[in-house]
Motif scaffolding. Structure first.
Motif, PDB file in Angstrom:
ATOM      1  N   MET A 274      -6.514  20.628  14.768  1.00 51.13           N
ATOM      2  CA  MET A 274      -5.977  21.793  15.465  1.00 51.13           C
ATOM      3  C   MET A 274      -5.538  21.430  16.885  1.00 51.13           C
ATOM      4  O   MET A 274      -5.473  22.282  17.774  1.00 51.13           O
ATOM      5  CB  MET A 274      -7.001  22.932  15.476  1.00 51.13           C
ATOM      6  CG  MET A 274      -7.360  23.415  14.080  1.00 51.13           C
ATOM      7  SD  MET A 274      -8.210  25.008  14.036  1.00 51.13           S
ATOM      8  CE  MET A 274      -6.842  26.154  14.301  1.00 51.13           C
TER       9      MET A 274
ATOM     10  N   LYS B  76       0.384  26.680  18.030  1.00 48.37           N
ATOM     11  CA  LYS B  76       0.243  27.920  17.275  1.00 48.37           C
ATOM     12  C   LYS B  76      -0.163  27.571  15.850  1.00 48.37           C
ATOM     13  O   LYS B  76       0.438  26.668  15.235  1.00 48.37           O
ATOM     14  CB  LYS B  76       1.576  28.679  17.261  1.00 48.37           C
ATOM     15  CG  LYS B  76       1.525  30.015  16.547  1.00 48.37           C
ATOM     16  CD  LYS B  76       2.885  30.702  16.626  1.00 48.37           C
ATOM     17  CE  LYS B  76       2.847  32.058  15.932  1.00 48.37           C
ATOM     18  NZ  LYS B  76       4.176  32.719  15.974  1.00 48.37           N
ATOM     19  N   GLN B  77      -1.148  28.247  15.331  1.00 42.56           N
ATOM     20  CA  GLN B  77      -1.646  27.909  13.996  1.00 42.56           C
ATOM     21  C   GLN B  77      -0.577  28.124  12.929  1.00 42.56           C
ATOM     22  O   GLN B  77       0.184  29.087  12.962  1.00 42.56           O
ATOM     23  CB  GLN B  77      -2.872  28.757  13.649  1.00 42.56           C
ATOM     24  CG  GLN B  77      -3.515  28.328  12.328  1.00 42.56           C
ATOM     25  CD  GLN B  77      -4.722  29.185  11.966  1.00 42.56           C
ATOM     26  OE1 GLN B  77      -5.545  29.490  12.821  1.00 42.56           O
ATOM     27  NE2 GLN B  77      -4.818  29.584  10.706  1.00 42.56           N
TER      28      GLN B  77
ATOM     29  N   VAL C 140      -1.847  23.224  13.097  1.00 42.36           N
ATOM     30  CA  VAL C 140      -1.093  23.992  14.093  1.00 42.36           C
ATOM     31  C   VAL C 140       0.279  23.357  14.283  1.00 42.36           C
ATOM     32  O   VAL C 140       0.488  22.187  13.939  1.00 42.36           O
ATOM     33  CB  VAL C 140      -1.824  24.039  15.465  1.00 42.36           C
ATOM     34  CG1 VAL C 140      -3.186  24.699  15.336  1.00 42.36           C
ATOM     35  CG2 VAL C 140      -1.966  22.632  16.048  1.00 42.36           C
TER      36      VAL C 140
ATOM     37  N   GLY D 211      -5.138  28.471  20.583  1.00 43.54           N
ATOM     38  CA  GLY D 211      -4.497  28.023  19.346  1.00 43.54           C
ATOM     39  C   GLY D 211      -5.354  27.094  18.509  1.00 43.54           C
ATOM     40  O   GLY D 211      -5.174  27.019  17.285  1.00 43.54           O
ATOM     41  N   GLY D 212      -6.281  26.340  19.152  1.00 35.77           N
ATOM     42  CA  GLY D 212      -7.024  25.348  18.379  1.00 35.77           C
ATOM     43  C   GLY D 212      -8.370  24.978  18.962  1.00 35.77           C
ATOM     44  O   GLY D 212      -8.838  23.855  18.779  1.00 35.77           O
TER      45      GLY D 212
END
Length: 216
Positions: A92, A5-6, A114, A36-37
């Motif tokens: 990320m 999750k960022q 993240v 998320g990335g």
């Protein structure tokens, strides 16, 4: 699948203070699938950072690049021709990918963009549920496929704690007791004798770094 999750934008901006040439590196593996990335999140973070730098009249500039995976040396080599053009990198990927990136390019400051939050399943788009903590002592074969490490609030291996109330957890009354679920699952499968087997206490071997070798 690993879920990420960022981090919030302020934390990311604080981390890269003093750097003008930023490379944001996405991961096309788990981080991409959990939204998320991957490339889309890299593009969005690039846009947010560049908008901030412009609003602050700072010369800094972020550029994005997404690897197929950050936990594999073959893909990390792609960065070799360009990484020298940047002052720092925002990764990320999950914690493993970020660490491998930092190990591969030790002269370049690497910052995670993240947080790695879980190994889980997809309930629906954007909703993930933790199901595994990679503890290295899987007992799912004896518990009807219900993990007592992730789904019991106390991580108990040998039955409920005694605080179960009408089938719900005493720590969170909105969550079913994992051991009631284990009992019901084994009963349906006519395998209740499994619940009587004593599982040794966790050795917490995952508290030290492990090297895993896959045997053929």
């Amino acid at each position: 699948m690993v879920k990420v999750k960022q981090k919030n934008l302020k934390e990311i901006i604080d981390a890269v203070q003093g750097y003008d040439r930023l490379l944001i590196v996405g991961c096309g593996g788990c981080a991409s699938v959990c939204l998320g990335g991957g490339q889309r999140e890299v593009d969005r973070l690039c846009m947010d950072l560049n908008f901030f730098f412009k609003s602050e009249n700072r010369p800094a500039r972020a550029t994005g690049y997404t690897l197929e995976r950050q936990c594999n040396p073959l893909f990390l080599e792609e960065l070799q021709p360009i990484i020298g053009n940047y002052d720092c990198v925002l990764s990320m990927a999950c914690g493993a990918g970020c660490q491998y990136l930092a190990e591969t390019y030790p002269e370049t400051p690497i910052f995670p963009a993240v947080n790695t939050v879980a190994i889980g399943i997809d309930r629906e788009i954007g909703v993930y549920e933790e199901r595994c903590r990679a503890c290295g002592a899987c007992v799912l074969g004896y518990t009807g496929g219900v993990c007592p490490v992730t789904r019991c609030a106390k991580g108990l291996f040998n039955g409920p704690c005694g605080g179960t109330n009408k089938g719900m957890c005493e720590v969170n009354p909105n969550v079913p007791c994992a051991w009631i679920e284990i009992y019901n699952r084994l009963k349906k499968q006519d395998r209740l004798d499994n619940i009587m087997k004593i599982t040794p206490a966790m050795e917490w071997q995952n508290q030290v770094q492990r090297t895993l070798v896959q045997e053929r």
